[in-house]
Every structure is written in C-alpha cells, then in structure tokens.
Enzyme design. Structure first.
Site, PDB file in Angstrom:
ATOM      1  N   SER A 146       0.854  -1.188   0.000  1.00  0.00           N
ATOM      2  CA  SER A 146       0.000   0.000   0.000  1.00  0.00           C
ATOM      3  C   SER A 146       0.885   1.231   0.000  1.00  0.00           C
ATOM      4  O   SER A 146       1.969   1.231   0.594  1.00  0.00           O
ATOM      5  CB  SER A 146      -0.898   0.018   1.239  1.00  0.00           C
ATOM      6  OG  SER A 146      -1.569   1.266   1.360  1.00  0.00           O
ATOM      7  N   TYR A 160      -1.661  -0.332   9.975  1.00  0.00           N
ATOM      8  CA  TYR A 160      -1.784  -0.884   8.623  1.00  0.00           C
ATOM      9  C   TYR A 160      -0.576  -0.484   7.779  1.00  0.00           C
ATOM     10  O   TYR A 160       0.014  -1.313   7.072  1.00  0.00           O
ATOM     11  CB  TYR A 160      -3.071  -0.369   7.985  1.00  0.00           C
ATOM     12  CG  TYR A 160      -3.249  -0.734   6.538  1.00  0.00           C
ATOM     13  CD1 TYR A 160      -3.695  -1.996   6.170  1.00  0.00           C
ATOM     14  CD2 TYR A 160      -2.993   0.190   5.529  1.00  0.00           C
ATOM     15  CE1 TYR A 160      -3.867  -2.331   4.828  1.00  0.00           C
ATOM     16  CE2 TYR A 160      -3.170  -0.133   4.191  1.00  0.00           C
ATOM     17  CZ  TYR A 160      -3.606  -1.400   3.853  1.00  0.00           C
ATOM     18  OH  TYR A 160      -3.770  -1.727   2.528  1.00  0.00           O
TER      19      TYR A 160
END
Length: 247
Positions: A146, A160
């Site tokens: 990501s 995350y």
C-alpha cells in the site's frame, strides 16, 4: 486472451483488487485459483467471470494467516489446476481509523497477522514449490502492499501502514534471496482505490488529493499486477511499483 501462461493463485481474491486481479489474469491467459476466507458467494462470482474469459478457475477457502491452511490451499490448487506459476499475495485488512495511542494489542495482532504474517506464510509456501532449489520450475510472487507504507497514514491506520512496510521489506529481501532460483518477487503499492476497504466517506474526503485528482479503480491496479506476473516483466525483481495517481 493470450496463450495459456499457467496457474496463478490470488489470495483474498473474492473482492476489491484481488477480484479485479483475478479477472485481469484470466484475460491474460492464466488459470486462476481464487482464495477467500469467508466470502464464498463473491468468490464463486469471480470464478464464473474468469471462466467466461476462457480460463479454468476454482475457489478455495483458507485463512492464509494459518500455516496449516496455507499448505492445504497450495496443495488443493496444485491438485485441481496443476503446478502454480505465480502467486498474488493480496489478502489484507484494516481496523477502524484511530491514533496510535488508542491501539490495543488485540488490534495490532489482527492487523499484523493478516497483513504481514500471512504474506510471509504464503511467500514461503510459494518458494517451496517454485524455487529450483526445491525442485521447482520457477515462478513469480507479487506482494500487494500500500502507498500507506510510505506515507504512514497518520491519524488513521499507522498500524496498517507499518504492516505493509514490512511487506515491502519482504519483497526486497526475498527477491534477493531467491533471484538465482528462478523466482522473481515484486510488489505493488496501490493508493486510494475504489474498494470497500475504506470507511464510509473516506474516498469522498481524500479522493481528489492525488495529483491525478481522483481515486483509482481496482482494474487499474489489476493491469499492473498482470504485467508483473507475466514474462513481460522478465527483467524485474525486488521492485515495488506505486499505482497511486502520483500520491
């Protein structure tokens, strides 16, 4: 559809980027194994769509954060479709937005187990089957990271972001480890993509912030994944590609 490329396993393939990648890979000539944990109906729809593109396709339930289930997943795919030539290491999760000071151990264990531990388990299982050092014929692993791994996601998802930064390190380290064993390891860092991983309203709030002034589509990420999984990227390994609209 191009000439058959072999068998590809897509973890977390029932929705979002995983589903789009499954369809792009089927279009590109791969037979596709769609892994899911709980969303059987969605996985079945992806399988049907892959078959409509001329691919053989199956759905296989497994929790890729559990080592025994990862082994069963790989064994099932090989038995039903044949030797695996590529793995899209895509399964991932976020927790509700919050500051680091608010995180508890349960949240951190969930995020890192699903995003990071699973990526290592799947990559390890893939190497044991693909690497020439283990008697394999080579292959490709594409880890889905990501853009948050670089940006940090302050005030929302620092856990995350950190879990995906570990995936970036896995891509770099494993690529060097198995480069002479016929296995290429690559990564993709999506930015703000139109999937249900976002909390309601988040894309409305942030979607125009990239230089391209819009969120991306899962299909735009999927095309990059399909390229990296193919021999069109044959001189690439250890690289993570940003698909983020410039963000």
């Amino acid at each position: 559809m191009t000439e058959g490329r072999g068998v590809v396993l897509v973890t977390g393939g029932s929705r979002g980027i995983g589903a789009a990648a499954s369809l792009a890979l089927a279009t590109d000539g791969w037979d596709v194994a769609v892994n899911y944990r709980t969303q059987a109906d969605e996985a079945a729809r992806v399988v049907k769509a892959c078959e409509e593109r001329g691919a053989r396709a199956i759905a296989v339930q497994a929790d890729v954060a559990e080592a025994e289930q990862v082994e069963r997943l790989f064994e099932t795919v090989a038995a039903e479709l044949g030797p695996i030539g590529a793995v899209i290491n895509n399964a991932g999760v976020v927790s509700p937005a919050g500051r680091v000071a608010e995180y508890d151990a349960e949240r951190l264990d969930r995020v890192f187990r699903i995003n990071t531990v699973s990526a290592f388990l799947v990559a390890g299982a893939a190497v044991r089957r693909m690497s020439t050092a283990y008697g394999g014929d080579g292959g490709v692993i594409v880890n889905i990271s990501s853009r948050a791994a670089v940006l940090g996601s302050a005030g929302e998802y620092v856990d995350y972001a950190a879990s995906k930064a570990a995936v970036d390190a896995l891509t770099t380290g494993l690529a060097n480890e198995v480069a002479k064993e016929g296995v290429r390891v690559l990564g993709v860092r999506p930015g703000l993509i139109q999937t249900d991983i976002h909390e309601p309203g988040r894309l409305d709030r942030l979607g125009a912030t990239p230089p391209l002034a819009r969120p991306g589509k899962p299909e735009e990420v999927a095309e990059v994944i399909a390229f990296l999984a193919s021999d069109r990227s044959s001189y690439m390994t250890g690289t993570t590609v940003d698909v983020s609209g410039g963000r």
